[in-house]
Design an enzyme around this catalytic site. Sequence first.
Site, PDB file in Angstrom:
ATOM      1  N   SER A 277      -1.249   3.609  -0.168  1.00  0.00           N
ATOM      2  CA  SER A 277      -1.150   2.332  -0.873  1.00  0.00           C
ATOM      3  C   SER A 277      -1.483   2.492  -2.347  1.00  0.00           C
ATOM      4  O   SER A 277      -2.246   3.377  -2.746  1.00  0.00           O
ATOM      5  CB  SER A 277      -2.107   1.307  -0.251  1.00  0.00           C
ATOM      6  OG  SER A 277      -1.870   1.179   1.127  1.00  0.00           O
TER       7      SER A 277
HETATM    8  N1  SAH Z   1      -4.099   2.606   3.956  1.00  0.00           N
HETATM    9  C1  SAH Z   1      -3.116   3.662   4.095  1.00  0.00           C
HETATM   10  C2  SAH Z   1      -1.738   3.057   4.233  1.00  0.00           C
HETATM   11  C3  SAH Z   1      -0.798   3.953   4.901  1.00  0.00           C
HETATM   12  S1  SAH Z   1       0.795   3.255   5.204  1.00  0.00           S
HETATM   13  C4  SAH Z   1      -3.196   4.580   2.891  1.00  0.00           C
HETATM   14  O1  SAH Z   1      -3.587   4.120   1.818  1.00  0.00           O
HETATM   15  O2  SAH Z   1      -2.853   5.754   3.009  1.00  0.00           O
HETATM   16  C5  SAH Z   1       0.530   2.387   6.718  1.00  0.00           C
HETATM   17  C6  SAH Z   1       0.132   3.202   7.918  1.00  0.00           C
HETATM   18  O3  SAH Z   1       0.118   2.314   9.052  1.00  0.00           O
HETATM   19  C7  SAH Z   1       1.106   4.334   8.281  1.00  0.00           C
HETATM   20  O4  SAH Z   1       0.399   5.529   8.366  1.00  0.00           O
HETATM   21  C8  SAH Z   1       1.653   3.916   9.641  1.00  0.00           C
HETATM   22  O5  SAH Z   1       1.925   4.993  10.516  1.00  0.00           O
HETATM   23  C9  SAH Z   1       0.533   3.032  10.187  1.00  0.00           C
HETATM   24  N2  SAH Z   1       0.916   2.095  11.233  1.00  0.00           N
HETATM   25  C10 SAH Z   1       2.045   1.344  11.319  1.00  0.00           C
HETATM   26  N3  SAH Z   1       2.036   0.613  12.451  1.00  0.00           N
HETATM   27  C11 SAH Z   1       0.878   0.917  13.107  1.00  0.00           C
HETATM   28  C12 SAH Z   1       0.299   0.504  14.354  1.00  0.00           C
HETATM   29  N4  SAH Z   1       0.902  -0.371  15.172  1.00  0.00           N
HETATM   30  N5  SAH Z   1      -0.903   1.018  14.693  1.00  0.00           N
HETATM   31  C13 SAH Z   1      -1.539   1.914  13.901  1.00  0.00           C
HETATM   32  N6  SAH Z   1      -1.029   2.350  12.725  1.00  0.00           N
HETATM   33  C14 SAH Z   1       0.167   1.860  12.337  1.00  0.00           C
END
Ligand code: SAH
Length: 221
Positions: free
Chosen positions: A71
């Site tokens: 993010s």
């Molecule tokens: N806060 C993280 C954001 C990563 S992007 C950062 O700053 O790196 C969002 C993440 O949510 C991805 O890794 C994706 O695989 C995960 N995600 C999407 N749907 C999900 C679910 N149902 N349960 C757990 N993780 C999920």
Amino acid sequence: MVVKLDVSGVGMTSQRTRNRLTERLREQGIVNETVLQVMGSTPRHLFVDEALSHRAYEDTALPIGHGQTISQPYIVARMTELLLDGSHPTSVLELGTGSGYQTAILAQLVDQVFTVERISGLLDQAVSRFRKLALHQIRYKYDDGHLGWPEKGLFDAIIVTASPRSIPEALLSQLNIGGRLIIPVGSADDQALTVVHNRPEGLVTEQVEQVRFVPFLGGKS
Ligand code: SAH
């Protein structure tokens, strides 16, 4: 209480580069000094691929593989500010560990962070970063986060870092009274960062601003 990060041997970028990021966050309206302090001292370059590490202190989302992104720092700071809401949450659940950057920020500000990720390759990398930074107050699980983590609740705050079409009901039932859910809700190109407060008199929903997150998906991969 802010947990002091162990950054010995992680090759920190210059203080000047990190100060520039903090200044930019301030200009964009981030006011919580503790959040700014933690964002300014966390080595974001450890959370991205080495080839992109020269861009780690820009205020932008970056690819982390598997079609996912770390993010944008502004969004991490904003969501963290909303999550703290002038209080001291003890127990926080994060859904969507991704790179682990948001998790690492939270772990310095609250007593215990529980995080869930559905892509094992990403979770493995995030966990090795937590170890490197000696962030022992993080518990993690490889799972689809739609059902939250009921065995570890109730939580003072739940933060979702991917966007579902609507709020998964199970999450609301895992909030303490006085707790809050921070979640981007909507379609690929129209999402509102939403806060649901679990007040004694009932749930109160507030839409904060337009955002753009990857979708919150079902199942594991
Ligand atoms: N806060 C993280 C954001 C990563 S992007 C950062 O700053 O790196 C969002 C993440 O949510 C991805 O890794 C994706 O695989 C995960 N995600 C999407 N749907 C999900 C679910 N149902 N349960 C757990 N993780 C999920």
